[in-house]
Design an enzyme around this catalytic site. Sequence first.
Site, PDB file in Angstrom:
ATOM      1  N   ARG B  69       0.808  -1.230   0.000  1.00  0.00           N
ATOM      2  CA  ARG B  69       0.000   0.000   0.000  1.00  0.00           C
ATOM      3  C   ARG B  69       0.843   1.284   0.000  1.00  0.00           C
ATOM      4  O   ARG B  69       0.296   2.371   0.059  1.00  0.00           O
ATOM      5  CB  ARG B  69      -0.965   0.033   1.187  1.00  0.00           C
ATOM      6  N   ASP B 310      -1.209 -13.537   0.931  1.00  0.00           N
ATOM      7  CA  ASP B 310      -2.179 -12.689   0.236  1.00  0.00           C
ATOM      8  C   ASP B 310      -2.630 -11.550   1.158  1.00  0.00           C
ATOM      9  O   ASP B 310      -3.811 -11.262   1.293  1.00  0.00           O
ATOM     10  CB  ASP B 310      -3.376 -13.509  -0.244  1.00  0.00           C
TER      11      ASP B 310
END
Lengths: 192, 428, 317
Positions: B69, B310
């Site tokens: 991110r 993930d």
Amino acid sequence: MNDRPPILDRTDLDQVLRSLADEVLALPWPHDPATFPWLVGIRSGGVAVAEELAAMLTVALGFAPQVGALDITLYRDDMWLKGPRAAEGQTALPGDLTGRRVVLVDDVLYTGRTVRAALNALVDFGRPRAVALAVLLDRGGRELPIAADAVGHVLAVPPGDKIQVRCDARGRLHSVVQVPVDAGSPAKVVSP
Amino acid sequence: MLPIADNLVLDDVDLRGWANLPPGPCSVLLVGGHFAAVGQHLDMPGAQRVDARGCWLTPGLVDLCAAGREPGQEQDEDLLSLSRCAAAGGYVAVAVGPDTQPSNDDHAVTELIVRRARDIGLCDLLPIGALTHRLQGETLSPMGEMTEAGAVAFGDADRPVRSSRMLRRALEYARSFDRAVFSQPLDLDLAGAGAMHEGPWSTRLGLRGIPAAAEHIAVARDIAVCQLALGRLHLQRLSAARSVDHVRRAKADGIAVTAAVTPWHLLRTDADLRDYDTNLRFAAPLRAEADRQALLAGLRDGTIDAICSDHQPWSVADKEVEFDRAQPGAIGLQTVWPLLCDLVREGDLDDAALVRATMTMPRVILGMPAPMLRIGEPATFALLDPDRPWTLDVHSNQSKSRNTPVWGRPLVGRTLLTVYRGRVTYSD
Amino acid sequence: MNAPSTLQLRHLLGLEELSAEQITALLDMAAQMKAVNQRRIKKLPTLRGVTVLTFFVENSTRTKMSFELAAKRLSADTMGFSASTSSLSKGETLLDTARNLEAMAPDIVVIRHSSSGAPRFLSERIGCGIVNAGDGAHEHPTQGLLDLYTMRDKLGDLRGRKVAIIGDIAHSRVARSNLHGLHKLGADVHVAGPATMLPPGVHALGCTVHARVEPAIDGADVVMMLRIQRERQGNDLIPHAHEYHRFFGLDAARLQLAQPHALVMHPGPMNRGVEIAPEVADGAQSVILEQVENGVAVRMAVLYAVAATRGLESQGA
């Protein structure tokens, strides 16, 4: 709980009904078939009383008074205390209520809340000319300014005790049982 | 709480995942962050002794798929918080996806990630470069420059490459730089606007389905294109039984394909969506029990090479919404180990497969050297306890986000100590 | 006095989570409510002081009106909040909007939303009784109840009755609620429609599936036609309305296959000449307008059950 001895048996109830019929006949209303008041039993306990009262009055009057039933489930003031409950049955009145005299009939008069609900329910069906109240038993303990016009019998019962008017399998009044407030779990079944 | 002393002896610890040492219990001596000795009955005056019976001394987990991110969505996660998650999860290296803002489709972004990783120093952060410009699947990204800058592989994150021609060119071009292509196999037309596996549960819940065929058709295509391009293909997250079949056959045919799966797909199925928990919405959706069993079988026989976290951090505004509007994915770096320990306890997975899928094969796929325990070198390892209970909550969570289906639930299996290049990066 | 009433209902999210006894209790109460709707004074004092908020994030004038009328007939106060006037379109999340609504202290929120599971989402996050007025392709429980009411009213006990549900089962919340309800009440449910509109695993909801309508209608006691959404015509589900009508619509000839007494039902609004021929929609067997009438009674019963249960719980009982 079913083996608790009744405080009134069927013989007593005959007498109580007779007294009640006499008081209804004493109401200041004419005794003719066209205008004689409807006997409207409050579901569920008042319906059997109204029917037996009607039978008794038929003998005295020479004609059969009209009988109805009023369901007050959706007019009760204890929904927030007791939650939703199924209706006891449909309201069934003999015809157009407006202009009629009505005797509301119930088995036991206690706090007066049932009668308050019944009056509200009744006027939603029309504007009766007059309404009186007839009860098989008056056990005192009123919480609202309500009084009966015709009473079969007056009982002195400690507050909280339950008075159960029981019917037999054919729906005829059978006996009256008093269940003390400390009788353990609350009564579940009203008719034997 | 494990005390950290300069000199530390781990007694009866179980060695797992080291290329140069067989698995089994022994004692390990650490001096000043360096491995000093491995053997039986080690002693050193003044050293802290820890009874590590039942615990695993591993070279650390390596992750193939996490969203950092940063740059762009630092409110959900940044590379520092990501590194802390990794260290707390027993990871020493994490491949970070290109789905940042801007996307990592340029050497400048790659360099930023590499520099941040060096500054933070809690684990390796290995950038996966974008396969195509802005992950759009239309123009090749400058893989050469990005490789120079440190990109370890190329892929378009969650986005499938729609055009077979583009996938071919990407596989070919990546081959020039000896890099694998990370693909998320999905036939976008067939998947439509699906939010979950298509089957009796999607019918019951009234959610649009993604048929299993939408994945395994794409797996078959990706494999065929990989064979054509003579490239190296990694399938990031498989969910369907037939996908495993395709990979198994491709490997038998000698095609350079590897595949990974997430712990969620090994533990949960579409039936778990009955409560519309958005934390169980994944890009590759949870599928039926038969699919789950096929994934486990594929993992046991080595068809599926790796288990990836993930790790997908999302804010409340992206997750606390209607199911079909929720972003797919859950945070995962801290919970891979306990979730896999569950599978081992249930007999679905053995220790060797766990080591292979979380430690050995991820290093192979990312082109990292095999892990060696070398005396005298700064230590990099994770000490893992398979039986220690804990809970992921506000105290233990290292992520900036908290979107996980196991939030607040009891977990069994915990990282005790993570050491990276001689420095403690996490201790319980 | 009684054992915990089968009418107790914290929320109504779907018929899937109700028992046959609960459904029957609601239908019985609806019968009581229907009698009220046939009186001159169509009002009960039951929900005095109760606030019912209709929160429609997807348009449906009829369902909203039906709920508002039901609430008013029970003396509840009603407020409406719909997507066109709402800030949902301005990027506020459902949860933020719901919390704002909650701050106005409604007792019951009636929600219509295009996302499956949205009512459940709210029920877990705000402290009001939630009544689902249709969520995505999931459920439309009050429609299911009014359909069951209408069938029971006309046919009596539904056990063993053959009910055909025809049309776009895949995208129909009405079909799902009916499937759950009918299955629980013991009906023999058959669904039919073009295979593009039959979702996978629908038989698991307790029905027999047909790709053509004739075997579903054959001998049926009820034929329920689902609305074909305009946006589904001419795309990949059906070629066009005309072809749909020819092969999957209900016309007089197909209705002949059903029992002579068979009921024709439709949740409305109808596309005449698409899923249903005008002469069938207006025919003697059609109970479509009775469905609308029964909708008010059923919604009164639901609002009563949810409000009274909430009242009970607020007493800490």
